[in-house]
Motif scaffolding. Structure first.
Motif, PDB file in Angstrom:
ATOM      1  N   LEU A  36       0.843  -1.193   0.000  1.00  0.00           N
ATOM      2  CA  LEU A  36       0.000   0.000   0.000  1.00  0.00           C
ATOM      3  C   LEU A  36       0.880   1.245   0.000  1.00  0.00           C
ATOM      4  CD1 LEU A  36      -3.028   0.754   0.196  1.00  0.00           C
ATOM      5  CD2 LEU A  36      -2.693   0.977   2.643  1.00  0.00           C
ATOM      6  N   ALA A  37       0.520   2.217  -0.834  1.00  0.00           N
ATOM      7  CA  ALA A  37       1.270   3.476  -0.917  1.00  0.00           C
ATOM      8  C   ALA A  37       0.282   4.633  -0.974  1.00  0.00           C
ATOM      9  CB  ALA A  37       2.155   3.482  -2.157  1.00  0.00           C
ATOM     10  N   LEU A  38       0.657   5.739  -0.335  1.00  0.00           N
ATOM     11  CA  LEU A  38      -0.218   6.916  -0.324  1.00  0.00           C
ATOM     12  C   LEU A  38      -0.484   7.426  -1.737  1.00  0.00           C
ATOM     13  CD1 LEU A  38       1.105   8.886   2.781  1.00  0.00           C
ATOM     14  CD2 LEU A  38      -1.040   7.643   2.573  1.00  0.00           C
ATOM     15  N   ARG A  39       0.510   7.408  -2.589  1.00  0.00           N
ATOM     16  CA  ARG A  39       0.319   7.899  -3.961  1.00  0.00           C
ATOM     17  C   ARG A  39      -0.688   7.057  -4.728  1.00  0.00           C
ATOM     18  NH1 ARG A  39       4.918  11.314  -6.083  1.00  0.00           N
ATOM     19  NH2 ARG A  39       6.192  11.643  -4.248  1.00  0.00           N
ATOM     20  N   SER A  40      -0.603   5.741  -4.572  1.00  0.00           N
ATOM     21  CA  SER A  40      -1.549   4.883  -5.295  1.00  0.00           C
ATOM     22  C   SER A  40      -2.969   5.058  -4.772  1.00  0.00           C
ATOM     23  CB  SER A  40      -1.117   3.417  -5.223  1.00  0.00           C
ATOM     24  OG  SER A  40      -1.092   2.961  -3.892  1.00  0.00           O
ATOM     25  N   VAL A  41      -3.108   5.301  -3.491  1.00  0.00           N
ATOM     26  CA  VAL A  41      -4.435   5.579  -2.922  1.00  0.00           C
ATOM     27  C   VAL A  41      -4.952   6.896  -3.483  1.00  0.00           C
ATOM     28  CG1 VAL A  41      -5.720   6.084  -0.802  1.00  0.00           C
ATOM     29  CG2 VAL A  41      -4.036   4.232  -0.832  1.00  0.00           C
ATOM     30  N   GLY A  42      -4.086   7.893  -3.575  1.00  0.00           N
ATOM     31  CA  GLY A  42      -4.476   9.176  -4.140  1.00  0.00           C
ATOM     32  C   GLY A  42      -4.932   9.048  -5.585  1.00  0.00           C
ATOM     33  N   ARG A  43      -4.213   8.254  -6.368  1.00  0.00           N
ATOM     34  CA  ARG A  43      -4.624   8.033  -7.759  1.00  0.00           C
ATOM     35  C   ARG A  43      -5.981   7.341  -7.824  1.00  0.00           C
ATOM     36  NH1 ARG A  43       0.888   6.912  -8.686  1.00  0.00           N
ATOM     37  NH2 ARG A  43       0.532   4.720  -8.271  1.00  0.00           N
ATOM     38  N   ARG A  44      -6.183   6.370  -6.944  1.00  0.00           N
ATOM     39  CA  ARG A  44      -7.424   5.604  -6.951  1.00  0.00           C
ATOM     40  C   ARG A  44      -8.634   6.491  -6.637  1.00  0.00           C
ATOM     41  NH1 ARG A  44      -9.119   0.079  -6.527  1.00  0.00           N
ATOM     42  NH2 ARG A  44      -6.975  -0.629  -6.703  1.00  0.00           N
ATOM     43  N   CYS A  45      -8.474   7.469  -5.757  1.00  0.00           N
ATOM     44  CA  CYS A  45      -9.613   8.329  -5.401  1.00  0.00           C
ATOM     45  C   CYS A  45      -9.539   9.695  -6.076  1.00  0.00           C
ATOM     46  CB  CYS A  45      -9.748   8.459  -3.885  1.00  0.00           C
ATOM     47  SG  CYS A  45      -8.366   9.262  -3.060  1.00  0.00           S
ATOM     48  N   ASP A  46      -8.596   9.840  -7.021  1.00  0.00           N
ATOM     49  CA  ASP A  46      -8.465  11.052  -7.819  1.00  0.00           C
ATOM     50  C   ASP A  46      -8.193  12.291  -6.972  1.00  0.00           C
ATOM     51  OD1 ASP A  46      -8.290  12.244 -10.334  1.00  0.00           O
ATOM     52  OD2 ASP A  46     -10.383  12.872 -10.298  1.00  0.00           O
ATOM     53  N   LEU A  47      -7.275  12.133  -6.020  1.00  0.00           N
ATOM     54  CA  LEU A  47      -6.805  13.259  -5.215  1.00  0.00           C
ATOM     55  C   LEU A  47      -5.290  13.343  -5.332  1.00  0.00           C
ATOM     56  CD1 LEU A  47      -8.908  12.775  -1.955  1.00  0.00           C
ATOM     57  CD2 LEU A  47      -9.191  14.570  -3.655  1.00  0.00           C
ATOM     58  N   THR A  48      -4.737  14.495  -5.077  1.00  0.00           N
ATOM     59  CA  THR A  48      -3.285  14.643  -5.139  1.00  0.00           C
ATOM     60  C   THR A  48      -2.640  13.938  -3.957  1.00  0.00           C
ATOM     61  OG1 THR A  48      -3.262  16.681  -3.841  1.00  0.00           O
ATOM     62  CG2 THR A  48      -3.535  16.908  -6.236  1.00  0.00           C
ATOM     63  N   SER A  49      -1.385  13.594  -4.123  1.00  0.00           N
ATOM     64  CA  SER A  49      -0.677  12.975  -2.999  1.00  0.00           C
ATOM     65  C   SER A  49      -0.571  13.965  -1.843  1.00  0.00           C
ATOM     66  CB  SER A  49       0.697  12.472  -3.420  1.00  0.00           C
ATOM     67  OG  SER A  49       1.462  13.507  -3.981  1.00  0.00           O
ATOM     68  N   GLY A  50      -0.539  15.262  -2.152  1.00  0.00           N
ATOM     69  CA  GLY A  50      -0.510  16.276  -1.099  1.00  0.00           C
ATOM     70  C   GLY A  50      -1.744  16.245  -0.223  1.00  0.00           C
ATOM     71  N   ALA A  51      -2.894  15.923  -0.824  1.00  0.00           N
ATOM     72  CA  ALA A  51      -4.132  15.820  -0.043  1.00  0.00           C
ATOM     73  C   ALA A  51      -4.027  14.697   0.976  1.00  0.00           C
ATOM     74  CB  ALA A  51      -5.324  15.594  -0.964  1.00  0.00           C
TER      75      ALA A  51
END
Length: 86
Positions: A35-50
């Motif tokens: 699990l990675a924060l960036r991949s979660v961000g891509r999955r929910c269409d949010l920036t990694s900064g969010a």
């Protein structure tokens, strides 16, 4: 005098839910160890900064997944299973 936390917007609260739903789906897809924060961000269409503004690390996100999404249903299932066995 203690500081009062700033009220969060409806969109911010909705993003919290989107992140946790996406994190559970991503963990189901790739496994909790990958699990990675960036991949979660891509999955929910949010920036990694969010995500990084909410969680300092993937471990914090995993802890939040457990406490807010996964923990209670798992514990309820185990309680029912133990009741059935007894």
């Amino acid at each position: 005098m203690p500081l009062q936390p700033r009220a969060r917007s409806k969109a911010s609260l909705e993003n919290d839910v989107r992140i946790l739903v996406a994190a559970v789906a991503e963990a189901h897809s790739v496994g909790i160890d990958r699990l990675a924060l960036r991949s979660v961000g891509r999955r929910c269409d949010l920036t990694s900064g969010a995500l990084y503004s909410r969680y300092e690390s993937v471990d914090e996100l995993i802890a939040s997944m457990w406490t807010e999404r996964i923990g209670q249903p798992v514990l309820d299932f185990l309680k029912e299973a133990m009741s059935a066995m007894l």
